[in-house]
Scaffold this motif. Structure first.
Motif, PDB file in Angstrom:
ATOM      1  N   ALA A 216      11.143  21.641   3.208  1.00 53.77           N
ATOM      2  CA  ALA A 216       9.590  21.066   3.295  1.00 53.77           C
ATOM      3  C   ALA A 216       9.633  19.587   2.498  1.00 53.77           C
ATOM      4  O   ALA A 216       9.135  18.668   3.029  1.00 53.77           O
ATOM      5  N   ASN A 217       9.929  19.691   1.171  1.00 53.08           N
ATOM      6  CA  ASN A 217       9.784  18.606   0.373  1.00 53.08           C
ATOM      7  C   ASN A 217      10.898  17.467   0.735  1.00 53.08           C
ATOM      8  O   ASN A 217      10.639  16.474   0.444  1.00 53.08           O
ATOM      9  N   MET A 218      12.149  18.015   1.182  1.00 52.24           N
ATOM     10  CA  MET A 218      12.868  16.989   1.643  1.00 52.24           C
ATOM     11  C   MET A 218      12.535  15.938   2.503  1.00 52.24           C
ATOM     12  O   MET A 218      13.022  14.876   2.452  1.00 52.24           O
ATOM     13  N   GLY A 219      11.708  16.484   3.426  1.00 50.40           N
ATOM     14  CA  GLY A 219      11.045  15.547   4.657  1.00 50.40           C
ATOM     15  C   GLY A 219      10.357  14.521   4.144  1.00 50.40           C
ATOM     16  O   GLY A 219      10.224  13.371   4.544  1.00 50.40           O
ATOM     17  N   LEU A 220       9.394  14.537   2.902  1.00 49.59           N
ATOM     18  CA  LEU A 220       8.627  13.588   2.535  1.00 49.59           C
ATOM     19  C   LEU A 220       9.004  12.397   2.119  1.00 49.59           C
ATOM     20  O   LEU A 220       8.605  11.348   2.706  1.00 49.59           O
ATOM     21  N   VAL A 221      10.076  12.396   1.333  1.00 49.22           N
ATOM     22  CA  VAL A 221      10.603  11.035   0.985  1.00 49.22           C
ATOM     23  C   VAL A 221      11.138  10.191   1.966  1.00 49.22           C
ATOM     24  O   VAL A 221      10.726   8.934   2.025  1.00 49.22           O
ATOM     25  N   PRO A 222      11.767  10.604   2.876  1.00 45.77           N
ATOM     26  CA  PRO A 222      12.447  10.101   3.967  1.00 45.77           C
ATOM     27  C   PRO A 222      11.117   9.389   4.930  1.00 45.77           C
ATOM     28  O   PRO A 222      11.273   8.301   5.438  1.00 45.77           O
ATOM     29  N   ALA A 223      10.270  10.296   5.064  1.00 43.84           N
ATOM     30  CA  ALA A 223       8.922   9.744   5.865  1.00 43.84           C
ATOM     31  C   ALA A 223       8.484   8.654   5.106  1.00 43.84           C
ATOM     32  O   ALA A 223       7.902   7.696   5.681  1.00 43.84           O
ATOM     33  N   MET A 224       8.159   8.647   4.010  1.00 41.90           N
ATOM     34  CA  MET A 224       7.523   7.554   3.071  1.00 41.90           C
ATOM     35  C   MET A 224       8.485   6.297   3.133  1.00 41.90           C
ATOM     36  O   MET A 224       7.680   5.326   3.214  1.00 41.90           O
ATOM     37  N   ILE A 225       9.859   6.490   3.086  1.00 39.44           N
ATOM     38  CA  ILE A 225      10.516   5.385   3.023  1.00 39.44           C
ATOM     39  C   ILE A 225      10.460   4.609   4.542  1.00 39.44           C
ATOM     40  O   ILE A 225      10.514   3.531   4.524  1.00 39.44           O
ATOM     41  N   SER A 226      10.378   5.445   5.590  1.00 41.06           N
ATOM     42  CA  SER A 226      10.402   4.927   6.952  1.00 41.06           C
ATOM     43  C   SER A 226       8.898   4.301   7.184  1.00 41.06           C
ATOM     44  O   SER A 226       8.703   3.480   8.078  1.00 41.06           O
ATOM     45  N   ILE A 227       7.879   4.864   6.604  1.00 43.93           N
ATOM     46  CA  ILE A 227       6.545   4.100   6.771  1.00 43.93           C
ATOM     47  C   ILE A 227       6.682   2.775   6.105  1.00 43.93           C
ATOM     48  O   ILE A 227       5.972   1.890   6.573  1.00 43.93           O
ATOM     49  N   ALA A 228       7.183   2.608   4.997  1.00 40.50           N
ATOM     50  CA  ALA A 228       7.386   1.336   4.218  1.00 40.50           C
ATOM     51  C   ALA A 228       8.055   0.424   5.228  1.00 40.50           C
ATOM     52  O   ALA A 228       7.760  -0.716   5.315  1.00 40.50           O
ATOM     53  N   ALA A 229       9.145   0.855   5.756  1.00 37.04           N
ATOM     54  CA  ALA A 229      10.180  -0.055   6.488  1.00 37.04           C
ATOM     55  C   ALA A 229       9.271  -0.245   7.608  1.00 37.04           C
ATOM     56  O   ALA A 229       9.360  -1.409   8.137  1.00 37.04           O
ATOM     57  N   SER A 230       8.574   0.549   8.458  1.00 39.48           N
ATOM     58  CA  SER A 230       7.850   0.327   9.757  1.00 39.48           C
ATOM     59  C   SER A 230       6.776  -0.794   9.474  1.00 39.48           C
ATOM     60  O   SER A 230       6.479  -1.556  10.344  1.00 39.48           O
ATOM     61  N   MET A 231       6.182  -0.863   8.242  1.00 42.41           N
ATOM     62  CA  MET A 231       5.233  -1.863   7.865  1.00 42.41           C
ATOM     63  C   MET A 231       5.798  -3.282   7.216  1.00 42.41           C
ATOM     64  O   MET A 231       4.974  -3.859   6.621  1.00 42.41           O
ATOM     65  N   GLY A 232       7.139  -3.189   7.184  1.00 42.79           N
ATOM     66  CA  GLY A 232       7.663  -4.388   6.481  1.00 42.79           C
ATOM     67  C   GLY A 232       7.445  -4.383   5.066  1.00 42.79           C
ATOM     68  O   GLY A 232       7.537  -5.484   4.476  1.00 42.79           O
ATOM     69  N   MET A 233       7.180  -3.131   4.397  1.00 45.66           N
ATOM     70  CA  MET A 233       7.305  -3.129   3.173  1.00 45.66           C
ATOM     71  C   MET A 233       8.509  -2.637   2.311  1.00 45.66           C
ATOM     72  O   MET A 233       9.215  -2.006   2.937  1.00 45.66           O
ATOM     73  N   ALA A 234       8.980  -2.939   1.154  1.00 45.93           N
ATOM     74  CA  ALA A 234      10.052  -2.236   0.539  1.00 45.93           C
ATOM     75  C   ALA A 234       9.527  -0.896  -0.063  1.00 45.93           C
ATOM     76  O   ALA A 234       8.358  -0.644  -0.362  1.00 45.93           O
ATOM     77  N   ALA A 235      10.687   0.110  -0.128  1.00 45.78           N
ATOM     78  CA  ALA A 235      10.189   1.306  -0.743  1.00 45.78           C
ATOM     79  C   ALA A 235      10.802   1.368  -2.343  1.00 45.78           C
ATOM     80  O   ALA A 235      11.970   0.866  -2.627  1.00 45.78           O
TER      81      ALA A 235
END
Ligand code: C2E
Ligand code: CA
Ligand code: CA
Ligand code: CA
Length: 281
Positions: A216-235
């Protein structure tokens, strides 16, 4: 009626009384500390996971108390916020960090593109003369504005979104970088995020800590990294303490990392040594 009774009782709670006295003591102490500049700045390296090299440092304040020794920001920033002393403290940190960056950047080895990140509280952002102060510091320290990064927490942004948006826009025009700190811990609406000109999202250490605990926790960090990427922001991942976390973050294409694995925050006089001895991760 029961609740009211309890609330009235609390006014006379001896423990609360003690706490009020303690806050007052810190407040008086803090006032003196601001006058006498009893603060020092520690610096924690931020590593680029694409190059494996130091990309910059985060400035983290400490209070060098004459009798109590080194006090961490979590023990005095809240009081500083309540009393308004935070503005003077924030400006002092900004000035010290920028002046220091200028010195490091002048060093011949690999330091030209170093950045400095400074944590700013909402109070300072909402001061009418905030931009004037920033311009003055840039002018005085002669730093390139694009090597300055300002970290703000998401709670701050959501509370005053319109005012903050205007100010962030003006910082962006100056080429100053903007980082949303403690990402994931507040209540920011994702549909809102894109209206703010952030360059990066800093994933809170609580998520990085638990990243490898369970599915469950495993999924959160990848999700946040892809949110950043999809908005053109660095993670940026903070609180990286283990090799396993680092490997995972690399494979997730996280852009930057910071944490005890690389280094604890260090005093200013050790920074140059750190830069010249540790070169690659
Ligand atoms: P923050 O901005 O989230 O900073 C990260 C905190 O995590 C720092 O604590 C840092 O020392 C700590 N940390 C870094 N790597 C690791 C790690 O691998 N593991 C663990 N467990 N912790 C790690 P610090 O220096 O005590 O600062 C606490 C908070 O105080 C900061 O949280 C920031 O919100 C605030 N703060 C620090 N300096 C300033 C300042 O100059 N101005 C303002 N307004 N706030 C500041
Ligand atoms: Ca921070
Ligand atoms: Ca944080
Ligand atoms: Ca924090």
């Amino acid at each position: 009626a029961k609740d009211l009774g309890r609330a009235r009782y609390h006014v006379f709670d001896p423990q609360m009384h003690q706490e009020a006295i303690k806050t007052l003591e810190i407040e008086n102490d803090l006032r003196r500390a601001v006058e006498r500049q009893e603060f020092i700045v520690y610096y924690q390296p931020i590593i680029s996971l694409t190059t494996g090299q130091i990309s910059g440092f985060e400035a983290l304040i400490r209070w060098l108390h004459p009798t109590k020794g080194l006090i961490h920001p979590t023990d005095f920033i809240p009081v500083a916020e309540e009393t308004g002393l935070i503005n003077a403290i924030n400006v002092w940190v900004l000035h010290s960090a920028c002046r220091q960056l200028r010195i490091w950047q002048a060093h011949p080895v690999r330091t030209k593109n170093l950045t400095i990140s400074v944590n700013l509280s909402a109070k300072l952002f909402l001061q009418s003369d905030f931009l004037v102060q920033i311009d003055k510091i840039i002018e005085q320290t002669q730093i390139n504005p694009s090597s300055l990064e300002l970290e703000i927490t998401e709670t701050v942004i959501m509370q005053n979104s319109n005012e903050i948006k205007t100010i962030l826009q003006q910082l962006k025009e100056r080429k100053i970088k903007l980082i949303m700190d403690d990402f994931g811990t507040g209540y920011s609406s994702l549909s809102y995020l894109h209206i703010f000109p952030f360059n990066a999202l800093k994933i809170d250490k609580s998520f990085v800590n638990r990243m490898l605990d369970n599915q469950a926790n495993m999924g959160l960090v990848p999700a946040m990294i892809s949110i950043a990427a999809s908005m053109g922001m660095a993670a940026i991942a903070e609180g990286v303490e283990t090799e396993a976390q680092l490997e995972q973050l690399k494979s997730l294409k996280c852009d930057f990392a910071q944490g005890y694995l690389f280094s604890q925050p260090i005093p200013q006089h050790l920074v140059m040594d750190f830069i010249t001895s540790k070169t690659q991760w």
